[in-house]
Design a protein around this motif. Structure first.
Motif, short mmCIF file in Angstrom:
data_model
loop_
_atom_site.label_atom_id
_atom_site.label_comp_id
_atom_site.label_asym_id
_atom_site.label_seq_id
_atom_site.Cartn_x
_atom_site.Cartn_y
_atom_site.Cartn_z
N LEU A 171 -9.51 3.42 13.29
CA LEU A 171 -8.30 2.60 13.19
C LEU A 171 -8.19 1.95 11.81
N ALA A 172 -9.30 1.49 11.27
CA ALA A 172 -9.28 0.89 9.94
C ALA A 172 -8.90 1.92 8.88
N ALA A 173 -9.45 3.11 8.98
CA ALA A 173 -9.12 4.17 8.02
C ALA A 173 -7.66 4.58 8.15
N ALA A 174 -7.16 4.68 9.38
CA ALA A 174 -5.77 5.05 9.59
C ALA A 174 -4.82 4.00 9.03
N SER A 175 -5.15 2.73 9.20
CA SER A 175 -4.28 1.68 8.67
C SER A 175 -4.32 1.65 7.14
N PHE A 176 -5.48 1.97 6.55
CA PHE A 176 -5.58 2.05 5.10
C PHE A 176 -4.70 3.18 4.55
N VAL A 177 -4.77 4.34 5.19
CA VAL A 177 -3.96 5.48 4.77
C VAL A 177 -2.49 5.16 4.93
N ALA A 178 -2.10 4.52 6.03
CA ALA A 178 -0.70 4.17 6.25
C ALA A 178 -0.22 3.19 5.20
N ALA A 179 -1.08 2.25 4.80
CA ALA A 179 -0.68 1.29 3.76
C ALA A 179 -0.48 1.98 2.43
N CYS A 180 -1.29 2.99 2.15
CA CYS A 180 -1.16 3.71 0.89
C CYS A 180 0.05 4.64 0.90
N ALA A 181 0.50 5.02 2.07
CA ALA A 181 1.59 5.98 2.18
C ALA A 181 2.90 5.29 2.47
N SER A 182 3.21 4.25 1.71
CA SER A 182 4.48 3.55 1.87
C SER A 182 5.03 3.20 0.49
N ALA A 183 6.32 2.93 0.48
CA ALA A 183 6.98 2.57 -0.77
C ALA A 183 6.42 1.25 -1.29
N THR A 184 6.54 1.04 -2.59
CA THR A 184 6.07 -0.19 -3.21
C THR A 184 6.89 -1.37 -2.71
N PRO A 185 6.23 -2.39 -2.16
CA PRO A 185 6.98 -3.57 -1.73
C PRO A 185 7.36 -4.43 -2.94
N TYR A 186 8.25 -5.39 -2.70
CA TYR A 186 8.65 -6.33 -3.75
C TYR A 186 7.51 -7.32 -3.94
N GLN A 187 6.80 -7.19 -5.05
CA GLN A 187 5.64 -8.03 -5.32
C GLN A 187 5.34 -7.99 -6.81
N PRO A 188 4.64 -9.01 -7.31
CA PRO A 188 4.19 -8.91 -8.70
C PRO A 188 3.14 -7.81 -8.81
N THR A 189 3.03 -7.22 -9.98
CA THR A 189 2.02 -6.20 -10.20
C THR A 189 0.65 -6.85 -10.06
N PRO A 190 -0.19 -6.34 -9.14
CA PRO A 190 -1.51 -6.93 -8.99
C PRO A 190 -2.35 -6.72 -10.25
N ASP A 191 -3.35 -7.57 -10.43
CA ASP A 191 -4.26 -7.42 -11.58
C ASP A 191 -4.87 -6.03 -11.56
N GLY A 192 -4.71 -5.31 -12.64
CA GLY A 192 -5.24 -3.96 -12.72
C GLY A 192 -4.40 -2.93 -12.00
#
Length: 174
Positions: free
Chosen positions: A8-29
């Motif tokens: 479940l943790a791996a699936a949620s990580f993959v799902a988070a990576c497979a989405s459009a960029t949210p409105y947020q400041p560019t994270p450090d790095g």
């Protein structure tokens, strides 16, 4: 149970990576999100860069929204986009061309036809391509007070925030 949690943790990580960029400041790095830098007291350079799942319209909407937020936070009423550009970066990735290439062994050297691939070959005819496109919108933003000027590049900051607010997708809270 332990493996179910890891799955479940791996699936949620993959799902988070497979989405459009949210409105947020560019994270450090990081690369995806908005950035701004002050040029003068009433002038900023603003940009928004999306990943390959973020379409051009969303990137440009987020840029306008960020410019409006900055305008209000700096105590101004309207902004003018002095310059504006949207850059496109397209990459084509080959998938499944030469399975031995990653090891430094070229399949064509060992091929029985010595690299002549005009006949059917299951390795060489399995080539697939994946194209990904990323957009980055940038603008030089000039802030002003009072009523908005009669200019096509001028925007009322509070109206922009009100009208575009429903289209803004913010990151999920951890």
């Amino acid at each position: 149970m332990k493996y179910r949690i890891l799955t479940l943790a791996a699936a949620s990580f993959v799902a988070a990576c497979a989405s459009a960029t949210p409105y947020q400041p560019t994270p450090d790095g990081g690369r995806w999100g908005y950035q701004e830098s002050q040029i003068e007291n009433n002038r900023y350079r603003v940009s928004f860069q999306g990943n390959s799942l973020t379409d051009r319209e969303t990137v440009e909407t987020y840029l306008l929204y960020r410019a409006a937020e900055l305008t209000v936070s700096e105590g101004f009423d309207h902004f003018i986009l002095a310059t504006r550009a949207t850059d496109t970066e397209t990459r084509v990735q080959t998938i499944g061309s030469d399975p031995f290439d990653r090891y430094g062994i070229h399949y064509s050297f060992y091929h029985p036809r010595w690299g002549w691939r005009s006949r059917y070959d299951p390795v060489w005819h399995n080539t697939q391509y994946r194209e990904s496109t990323r957009f980055e919108a940038s603008a030089e933003v000039l802030f002003g007070r009072g009523p908005k000027p009669d200019d096509a590049n001028a925007y009322d900051a509070r109206s922009v925030i009100e009208n575009l607010g429903d289209q803004i997708v913010r990151p999920e809270a951890p």
